[in-house]
Design a protein around this motif. Structure first.
Motif, PDB file in Angstrom:
ATOM      1  N   SER A 100      13.166 -16.196  20.519  1.00  0.00           N
ATOM      2  CA  SER A 100      14.170 -15.737  21.482  1.00  0.00           C
ATOM      3  C   SER A 100      15.423 -16.580  21.398  1.00  0.00           C
ATOM      4  CB  SER A 100      13.617 -15.825  22.909  1.00  0.00           C
ATOM      5  OG  SER A 100      12.592 -14.895  23.102  1.00  0.00           O
ATOM      6  N   ILE A 101      16.549 -15.931  21.663  1.00  0.00           N
ATOM      7  CA  ILE A 101      17.841 -16.620  21.762  1.00  0.00           C
ATOM      8  C   ILE A 101      18.381 -16.309  23.162  1.00  0.00           C
ATOM      9  CG2 ILE A 101      20.123 -16.936  20.769  1.00  0.00           C
ATOM     10  CD1 ILE A 101      19.121 -15.499  18.251  1.00  0.00           C
ATOM     11  N   LYS A 102      18.914 -17.347  23.809  1.00  0.00           N
ATOM     12  CA  LYS A 102      19.421 -17.148  25.162  1.00  0.00           C
ATOM     13  C   LYS A 102      20.945 -17.220  25.190  1.00  0.00           C
ATOM     14  CE  LYS A 102      15.336 -18.730  27.568  1.00  0.00           C
ATOM     15  NZ  LYS A 102      14.779 -19.600  28.606  1.00  0.00           N
ATOM     16  N   CYS A 103      21.543 -16.474  26.089  1.00  0.00           N
ATOM     17  CA  CYS A 103      22.993 -16.483  26.232  1.00  0.00           C
ATOM     18  C   CYS A 103      23.358 -16.442  27.704  1.00  0.00           C
ATOM     19  CB  CYS A 103      23.604 -15.279  25.515  1.00  0.00           C
ATOM     20  SG  CYS A 103      25.397 -15.173  25.704  1.00  0.00           S
ATOM     21  N   GLU A 104      24.362 -17.235  28.046  1.00  0.00           N
ATOM     22  CA  GLU A 104      24.853 -17.268  29.418  1.00  0.00           C
ATOM     23  C   GLU A 104      26.376 -17.328  29.408  1.00  0.00           C
ATOM     24  OE1 GLU A 104      23.497 -20.660  31.637  1.00  0.00           O
ATOM     25  OE2 GLU A 104      24.638 -20.113  33.426  1.00  0.00           O
ATOM     26  N   GLN A 105      27.001 -16.608  30.317  1.00  0.00           N
ATOM     27  CA  GLN A 105      28.461 -16.707  30.447  1.00  0.00           C
ATOM     28  C   GLN A 105      28.814 -17.004  31.895  1.00  0.00           C
ATOM     29  OE1 GLN A 105      30.546 -14.233  32.065  1.00  0.00           O
ATOM     30  NE2 GLN A 105      29.097 -12.543  32.334  1.00  0.00           N
ATOM     31  N   ASP A 133      33.982 -26.979  30.704  1.00  0.00           N
ATOM     32  CA  ASP A 133      32.793 -26.156  30.839  1.00  0.00           C
ATOM     33  C   ASP A 133      32.801 -25.042  29.794  1.00  0.00           C
ATOM     34  OD1 ASP A 133      32.719 -26.193  34.460  1.00  0.00           O
ATOM     35  OD2 ASP A 133      31.752 -27.476  32.986  1.00  0.00           O
ATOM     36  N   THR A 134      31.651 -24.819  29.153  1.00  0.00           N
ATOM     37  CA  THR A 134      31.550 -23.791  28.125  1.00  0.00           C
ATOM     38  C   THR A 134      31.559 -22.422  28.776  1.00  0.00           C
ATOM     39  OG1 THR A 134      30.192 -25.301  26.850  1.00  0.00           O
ATOM     40  CG2 THR A 134      30.182 -23.006  26.192  1.00  0.00           C
ATOM     41  N   ALA A 135      32.380 -21.490  28.265  1.00  0.00           N
ATOM     42  CA  ALA A 135      32.494 -20.173  28.858  1.00  0.00           C
ATOM     43  C   ALA A 135      31.280 -19.302  28.512  1.00  0.00           C
ATOM     44  CB  ALA A 135      33.772 -19.520  28.393  1.00  0.00           C
ATOM     45  N   VAL A 136      30.951 -19.247  27.211  1.00  0.00           N
ATOM     46  CA  VAL A 136      29.788 -18.499  26.747  1.00  0.00           C
ATOM     47  C   VAL A 136      28.921 -19.478  25.962  1.00  0.00           C
ATOM     48  CG1 VAL A 136      28.939 -16.516  25.456  1.00  0.00           C
ATOM     49  CG2 VAL A 136      31.187 -16.406  26.563  1.00  0.00           C
ATOM     50  N   SER A 137      27.710 -19.667  26.423  1.00  0.00           N
ATOM     51  CA  SER A 137      26.836 -20.627  25.751  1.00  0.00           C
ATOM     52  C   SER A 137      25.596 -19.912  25.215  1.00  0.00           C
ATOM     53  CB  SER A 137      26.427 -21.760  26.698  1.00  0.00           C
ATOM     54  OG  SER A 137      25.774 -21.233  27.837  1.00  0.00           O
ATOM     55  N   GLN A 138      25.102 -20.436  24.107  1.00  0.00           N
ATOM     56  CA  GLN A 138      23.905 -19.879  23.478  1.00  0.00           C
ATOM     57  C   GLN A 138      22.956 -21.005  23.144  1.00  0.00           C
ATOM     58  OE1 GLN A 138      26.502 -17.088  20.575  1.00  0.00           O
ATOM     59  NE2 GLN A 138      24.341 -17.132  20.038  1.00  0.00           N
ATOM     60  N   THR A 139      21.665 -20.719  23.254  1.00  0.00           N
ATOM     61  CA  THR A 139      20.651 -21.669  22.808  1.00  0.00           C
ATOM     62  C   THR A 139      19.530 -20.913  22.113  1.00  0.00           C
ATOM     63  OG1 THR A 139      19.591 -21.537  24.985  1.00  0.00           O
ATOM     64  CG2 THR A 139      21.059 -23.413  24.596  1.00  0.00           C
ATOM     65  N   PRO A 140      18.979 -21.479  21.026  1.00  0.00           N
ATOM     66  CA  PRO A 140      19.424 -22.730  20.393  1.00  0.00           C
ATOM     67  C   PRO A 140      20.609 -22.487  19.468  1.00  0.00           C
ATOM     68  CG  PRO A 140      17.563 -21.834  19.194  1.00  0.00           C
ATOM     69  CD  PRO A 140      17.809 -20.887  20.347  1.00  0.00           C
ATOM     70  N   LYS A 141      21.187 -23.534  18.943  1.00  0.00           N
ATOM     71  CA  LYS A 141      22.278 -23.412  17.981  1.00  0.00           C
ATOM     72  C   LYS A 141      21.733 -23.109  16.580  1.00  0.00           C
ATOM     73  CE  LYS A 141      26.524 -25.830  16.619  1.00  0.00           C
ATOM     74  NZ  LYS A 141      27.379 -24.662  16.808  1.00  0.00           N
ATOM     75  N   TYR A 142      20.591 -23.696  16.270  1.00  0.00           N
ATOM     76  CA  TYR A 142      19.930 -23.446  14.990  1.00  0.00           C
ATOM     77  C   TYR A 142      18.479 -23.070  15.260  1.00  0.00           C
ATOM     78  CZ  TYR A 142      23.901 -26.023  13.097  1.00  0.00           C
ATOM     79  OH  TYR A 142      25.160 -26.446  12.777  1.00  0.00           O
ATOM     80  N   LEU A 143      17.968 -22.164  14.433  1.00  0.00           N
ATOM     81  CA  LEU A 143      16.587 -21.722  14.584  1.00  0.00           C
ATOM     82  C   LEU A 143      16.031 -21.479  13.190  1.00  0.00           C
ATOM     83  CD1 LEU A 143      14.457 -20.968  16.665  1.00  0.00           C
ATOM     84  CD2 LEU A 143      15.560 -18.745  16.914  1.00  0.00           C
ATOM     85  N   VAL A 144      15.024 -22.243  12.815  1.00  0.00           N
ATOM     86  CA  VAL A 144      14.378 -22.083  11.517  1.00  0.00           C
ATOM     87  C   VAL A 144      12.929 -21.742  11.784  1.00  0.00           C
ATOM     88  CG1 VAL A 144      13.808 -23.143   9.307  1.00  0.00           C
ATOM     89  CG2 VAL A 144      15.907 -23.807  10.500  1.00  0.00           C
ATOM     90  N   THR A 145      12.459 -20.651  11.201  1.00  0.00           N
ATOM     91  CA  THR A 145      11.113 -20.188  11.534  1.00  0.00           C
ATOM     92  C   THR A 145      10.512 -19.430  10.363  1.00  0.00           C
ATOM     93  OG1 THR A 145       9.836 -19.008  13.216  1.00  0.00           O
ATOM     94  CG2 THR A 145      11.899 -17.992  12.499  1.00  0.00           C
ATOM     95  N   GLN A 146       9.222 -19.215  10.437  1.00  0.00           N
ATOM     96  CA  GLN A 146       8.510 -18.511   9.379  1.00  0.00           C
ATOM     97  C   GLN A 146       8.531 -17.013   9.627  1.00  0.00           C
ATOM     98  OE1 GLN A 146       6.983 -19.900   6.732  1.00  0.00           O
ATOM     99  NE2 GLN A 146       7.377 -22.024   7.284  1.00  0.00           N
ATOM    100  N   MET A 147       8.426 -16.268   8.540  1.00  0.00           N
ATOM    101  CA  MET A 147       8.283 -14.810   8.644  1.00  0.00           C
ATOM    102  C   MET A 147       7.114 -14.457   9.548  1.00  0.00           C
ATOM    103  SD  MET A 147       8.758 -13.194   4.840  1.00  0.00           S
ATOM    104  CE  MET A 147       7.333 -12.191   5.062  1.00  0.00           C
ATOM    105  N   GLY A 148       7.276 -13.414  10.326  1.00  0.00           N
ATOM    106  CA  GLY A 148       6.191 -12.939  11.167  1.00  0.00           C
ATOM    107  C   GLY A 148       6.181 -13.534  12.564  1.00  0.00           C
ATOM    108  N   ASN A 149       6.929 -14.633  12.746  1.00  0.00           N
ATOM    109  CA  ASN A 149       6.976 -15.254  14.073  1.00  0.00           C
ATOM    110  C   ASN A 149       7.846 -14.448  15.030  1.00  0.00           C
ATOM    111  OD1 ASN A 149       5.309 -17.326  13.332  1.00  0.00           O
ATOM    112  ND2 ASN A 149       6.934 -18.857  13.100  1.00  0.00           N
TER     113      ASN A 149
END
Lengths: 109, 114
Positions: free
Chosen positions: B20-25, B1-17
């Motif tokens: 959100s990044i999520k984190c759970e432990q 089981d992952t102790a600290v997880s984050q989503t997404p792993k990669y995020l590619v987006t345009q300027m101005g957008n």
């Protein structure tokens, strides 16, 4: 603000050679933590030093805290390719860690 | 089981957008953090929460807003993304208040702003 410099910035060694990274602070530290980050990975906690002059060992890794608590070192004996990564010292003040600039270690087989 | 997880792993987006990044432990830790690691590998703390309460806010632009719905989660919302926001963002957690004896880091979210 607090400055935490690590030297060297990069180190390339042949497998089997020793390696040392030094961490220097402009202020007296209450304690210091060390982390390792493999390429493409995340920082992983290695150890914490608290006492002046403290020396701790983890297998081939030796960690030392300076007598004046302003510097610290990590020494790896007989490096292996699995030691590749960036080593960060991270002194703490009352509420947060200040990560050092890091030393990137490359080990050639 | 992952102790600290984050989503997404990669995020590619345009300027101005906005993103959100999520984190759970699942370690039962009281304190959670957000760090930013730039292209030179400098690792700098952004925020820290203890039991859902903001403890550290390190002169981060107010386009960045952390939210902690409970002590196991710390999310990061970024408004009006800029090119300089491109970096790897790490979530971390530790036991107790303050920097903790050893922080556990998530795998990171690599944000690229085009």
């Amino acid at each position: 603000g607090q400055q935490v410099m690590q030297i060297p910035q990069y180190q390339h060694v042949q497998e089997g050679e020793d390696f040392t990274t030094y961490c220097n602070s402009s202020t007296t530290l209450s304690n210091i933590q060390w982390y390792k980050q493999r390429p493409g990975g995340h920082p992983v906690f290695l150890i914490q030093l608290v006492k002046s002059g403290e020396v701790k060992k983890q297998k081939r890794l030796t960690f030392q805290f300076g007598e004046a608590k302003k510097n610290s070192s990590l020494h790896i004996t007989a490096t292996q390719t699995t030691d590749v990564g960036t080593y960060f010292c991270a002194p703490s003040n009352t509420d947060k860690l200040i990560f050092g600039t890091g030393t990137r270690l490359q080990v050639f087989p | 089981d992952t102790a600290v997880s984050q989503t997404p792993k990669y995020l590619v987006t345009q300027m101005g957008n906005d993103k959100s990044i999520k984190c759970e432990q699942n370690l039962g830790h009281d304190t959670m953090y957000w760090y930013k690691q730039d292209s030179k590998k400098f690792l700098k703390i952004m925020f820290s929460y203890n039991n859902k309460e903001l403890i550290i806010n390190e002169t981060v632009p107010n386009r960045f807003s952390p939210k902690s719905p409970d002590k196991a989660h710390l999310n990061l919302h970024i408004n009006s993304l800029e090119l300089g926001d491109s970096a790897v963002y790490f979530c971390a957690s530790s036991h107790g208040i303050g920097p903790g004896v050893g922080q556990f880091f998530g795998p990171g979210t690599r944000l690229t702003v085009l």
